[in-house]
Design a protein around this motif. Sequence first.
Motif, mmCIF file in Angstrom:
data_model
loop_
_atom_site.group_PDB
_atom_site.id
_atom_site.type_symbol
_atom_site.label_atom_id
_atom_site.label_comp_id
_atom_site.label_asym_id
_atom_site.label_seq_id
_atom_site.Cartn_x
_atom_site.Cartn_y
_atom_site.Cartn_z
ATOM 1 N N GLY A 85 114.157 8.948 12.207
ATOM 2 C CA GLY A 85 114.813 7.717 11.817
ATOM 3 C C GLY A 85 113.906 6.796 11.041
ATOM 4 N N ARG A 86 114.490 5.674 10.652
ATOM 5 C CA ARG A 86 113.728 4.644 9.951
ATOM 6 C C ARG A 86 114.370 3.290 10.217
ATOM 7 N NH1 ARG A 86 116.937 6.734 5.889
ATOM 8 N NH2 ARG A 86 118.024 5.172 4.650
ATOM 9 N N PHE A 87 113.582 2.252 10.025
ATOM 10 C CA PHE A 87 114.071 0.885 10.134
ATOM 11 C C PHE A 87 113.149 -0.031 9.350
ATOM 12 C CE2 PHE A 87 111.785 1.985 14.069
ATOM 13 C CZ PHE A 87 110.739 1.087 14.042
ATOM 14 N N ASP A 88 113.634 -1.241 9.100
ATOM 15 C CA ASP A 88 112.867 -2.240 8.362
ATOM 16 C C ASP A 88 112.232 -3.218 9.340
ATOM 17 O OD1 ASP A 88 113.774 -1.142 5.970
ATOM 18 O OD2 ASP A 88 115.477 -2.520 5.830
ATOM 19 N N ILE A 89 110.956 -3.519 9.106
ATOM 20 C CA ILE A 89 110.262 -4.573 9.848
ATOM 21 C C ILE A 89 110.086 -5.744 8.885
ATOM 22 C CG2 ILE A 89 108.140 -5.248 11.024
ATOM 23 C CD1 ILE A 89 107.719 -2.308 11.754
ATOM 24 N N ASN A 90 110.533 -6.916 9.288
ATOM 25 C CA ASN A 90 110.406 -8.120 8.480
ATOM 26 C C ASN A 90 109.501 -9.105 9.211
ATOM 27 O OD1 ASN A 90 112.579 -7.787 6.254
ATOM 28 N ND2 ASN A 90 113.565 -7.136 8.157
ATOM 29 N N VAL A 91 108.451 -9.566 8.529
ATOM 30 C CA VAL A 91 107.528 -10.541 9.106
ATOM 31 C C VAL A 91 107.575 -11.800 8.251
ATOM 32 C CG1 VAL A 91 105.134 -11.043 9.727
ATOM 33 C CG2 VAL A 91 106.012 -8.709 9.975
ATOM 34 N N TRP A 92 107.959 -12.894 8.889
ATOM 35 C CA TRP A 92 107.954 -14.194 8.215
ATOM 36 C C TRP A 92 106.595 -14.815 8.488
ATOM 37 C CZ3 TRP A 92 109.958 -19.226 10.593
ATOM 38 C CH2 TRP A 92 109.940 -20.250 9.648
ATOM 39 N N TYR A 93 105.910 -15.229 7.456
ATOM 40 C CA TYR A 93 104.552 -15.745 7.632
ATOM 41 C C TYR A 93 104.290 -16.899 6.661
ATOM 42 C CZ TYR A 93 103.364 -13.104 3.397
ATOM 43 O OH TYR A 93 103.315 -12.628 2.111
ATOM 44 N N SER A 94 103.281 -17.692 7.001
ATOM 45 C CA SER A 94 102.841 -18.758 6.096
ATOM 46 C C SER A 94 101.513 -18.344 5.481
ATOM 47 C CB SER A 94 102.696 -20.074 6.857
ATOM 48 O OG SER A 94 101.657 -19.976 7.802
ATOM 49 N N TYR A 95 101.217 -18.921 4.320
ATOM 50 C CA TYR A 95 99.957 -18.636 3.645
ATOM 51 C C TYR A 95 99.533 -19.885 2.879
ATOM 52 C CZ TYR A 95 102.917 -17.710 -0.467
ATOM 53 O OH TYR A 95 103.819 -17.807 -1.491
ATOM 54 N N ASN A 96 98.410 -19.846 2.202
ATOM 55 C CA ASN A 96 97.847 -21.012 1.509
ATOM 56 C C ASN A 96 97.665 -22.190 2.467
ATOM 57 O OD1 ASN A 96 97.459 -19.951 -1.007
ATOM 58 N ND2 ASN A 96 99.336 -20.812 -1.907
ATOM 59 N N GLY A 97 97.033 -21.931 3.604
ATOM 60 C CA GLY A 97 96.794 -23.000 4.582
ATOM 61 C C GLY A 97 98.080 -23.584 5.141
ATOM 62 N N ASN A 98 99.061 -22.752 5.369
ATOM 63 C CA ASN A 98 100.360 -23.131 5.933
ATOM 64 C C ASN A 98 101.190 -24.016 4.999
ATOM 65 O OD1 ASN A 98 99.969 -21.682 8.328
ATOM 66 N ND2 ASN A 98 98.936 -23.399 9.313
ATOM 67 N N THR A 99 100.994 -23.895 3.691
ATOM 68 C CA THR A 99 101.783 -24.694 2.751
ATOM 69 C C THR A 99 102.944 -23.912 2.149
ATOM 70 O OG1 THR A 99 100.314 -24.117 0.912
ATOM 71 C CG2 THR A 99 99.819 -26.158 2.127
ATOM 72 N N ASP A 100 102.885 -22.589 2.170
ATOM 73 C CA ASP A 100 103.947 -21.738 1.631
ATOM 74 C C ASP A 100 104.334 -20.687 2.668
ATOM 75 O OD1 ASP A 100 104.047 -22.811 -1.060
ATOM 76 O OD2 ASP A 100 102.103 -21.829 -1.395
ATOM 77 N N THR A 101 105.582 -20.182 2.541
ATOM 78 C CA THR A 101 106.018 -19.106 3.436
ATOM 79 C C THR A 101 106.588 -17.967 2.617
ATOM 80 O OG1 THR A 101 108.259 -19.976 3.731
ATOM 81 C CG2 THR A 101 106.586 -20.706 5.319
ATOM 82 N N ALA A 102 106.607 -16.798 3.226
ATOM 83 C CA ALA A 102 107.178 -15.602 2.603
ATOM 84 C C ALA A 102 107.585 -14.630 3.702
ATOM 85 C CB ALA A 102 106.162 -14.945 1.671
ATOM 86 N N VAL A 103 108.334 -13.624 3.316
ATOM 87 C CA VAL A 103 108.725 -12.563 4.243
ATOM 88 C C VAL A 103 108.184 -11.245 3.695
ATOM 89 C CG1 VAL A 103 110.638 -11.285 5.269
ATOM 90 C CG2 VAL A 103 110.803 -13.766 5.003
ATOM 91 N N ALA A 104 107.441 -10.543 4.532
ATOM 92 C CA ALA A 104 106.949 -9.212 4.177
ATOM 93 C C ALA A 104 107.892 -8.198 4.814
ATOM 94 C CB ALA A 104 105.530 -9.011 4.685
ATOM 95 N N LYS A 105 108.344 -7.248 4.004
ATOM 96 C CA LYS A 105 109.269 -6.226 4.505
ATOM 97 C C LYS A 105 108.605 -4.861 4.363
ATOM 98 C CE LYS A 105 113.653 -4.019 3.434
ATOM 99 N NZ LYS A 105 114.783 -3.986 2.518
ATOM 100 N N GLU A 106 108.645 -4.101 5.446
ATOM 101 C CA GLU A 106 108.067 -2.756 5.449
ATOM 102 C C GLU A 106 109.100 -1.817 6.074
ATOM 103 O OE1 GLU A 106 104.643 -0.368 4.666
ATOM 104 O OE2 GLU A 106 104.605 -2.547 4.595
ATOM 105 N N THR A 107 109.444 -0.735 5.378
ATOM 106 C CA THR A 107 110.321 0.291 5.946
ATOM 107 C C THR A 107 109.428 1.356 6.565
ATOM 108 O OG1 THR A 107 112.033 -0.126 4.289
ATOM 109 C CG2 THR A 107 112.127 1.978 5.458
ATOM 110 N N VAL A 108 109.656 1.613 7.859
ATOM 111 C CA VAL A 108 108.834 2.597 8.580
ATOM 112 C C VAL A 108 109.720 3.742 9.057
ATOM 113 C CG1 VAL A 108 107.119 0.893 9.295
ATOM 114 C CG2 VAL A 108 109.049 1.373 10.780
ATOM 115 N N THR A 109 109.110 4.901 9.225
ATOM 116 C CA THR A 109 109.832 6.074 9.719
ATOM 117 C C THR A 109 109.238 6.513 11.054
ATOM 118 O OG1 THR A 109 108.382 7.593 8.547
ATOM 119 C CG2 THR A 109 110.356 6.870 7.382
ATOM 120 N N TYR A 110 110.013 7.249 11.802
ATOM 121 C CA TYR A 110 109.534 7.788 13.080
ATOM 122 C C TYR A 110 110.192 9.134 13.345
ATOM 123 C CZ TYR A 110 113.998 6.399 15.149
ATOM 124 O OH TYR A 110 115.335 6.283 15.437
ATOM 125 N N THR A 111 109.544 9.903 14.208
ATOM 126 C CA THR A 111 110.097 11.157 14.724
ATOM 127 C C THR A 111 109.862 11.165 16.227
ATOM 128 O OG1 THR A 111 109.604 12.317 12.663
ATOM 129 C CG2 THR A 111 110.002 13.671 14.605
#
Length: 178
Positions: free
Chosen positions: A64-90
């Motif tokens: 199977g597979r699923f998406d991991i979404n991490v919401w994070y801040s950067y630039n000394g907590n002045t901006d935010t973004a979401v990192a998305k990674e699709t991972v697989t497993y057996t």
Amino acid sequence: MVLSSKDLSYREIMANAVCGRGNKYSQTTYTVRPAHRPSTIGGCWVMNHVYEAELVGDYVEVRGRFDINVWYSYNGNTDTAVAKETVTYTEQIALRDIDDACVRDSREVCVHVIQSPNCLDATLTGNGSEVLVRVEKELGVEVIGQTKLCVVTVDLADKKDADFFEEESQVEEVEIED
């Protein structure tokens, strides 16, 4: 009513039945690499889980597979973004209660998601450029196939059809003599 063994017979019935089952709980840590160096993590969630399964010997292999979404801040907590990674497993899930009489060509695998993939925690790595995400999930599997059932029958030739359609039916204890 007392029955002797000569009043009894049996029938073999072919039926689809659960011929094996199993389940597996797992926790796995995945690495997510955001585009920017994170200052803090605001949240993490898992979604879009898809899978397929195949019977391999005495176990079921689920891919199977699923998406991991991490919401994070950067630039000394002045901006935010979401990192998305699709991972697989057996996952290889061992079967118990296996019925060896199950017809091999008729078997199909059913997967039940007992616990959907879920983020337990997300932490920044030592150097702060990656996020480690610990995910839990639990899967259950059943192998369904055609098998033969042996059912004891009793010859009720002495009974009239009306006896079977009484509104208040009673369960009658039957003694069997050898």
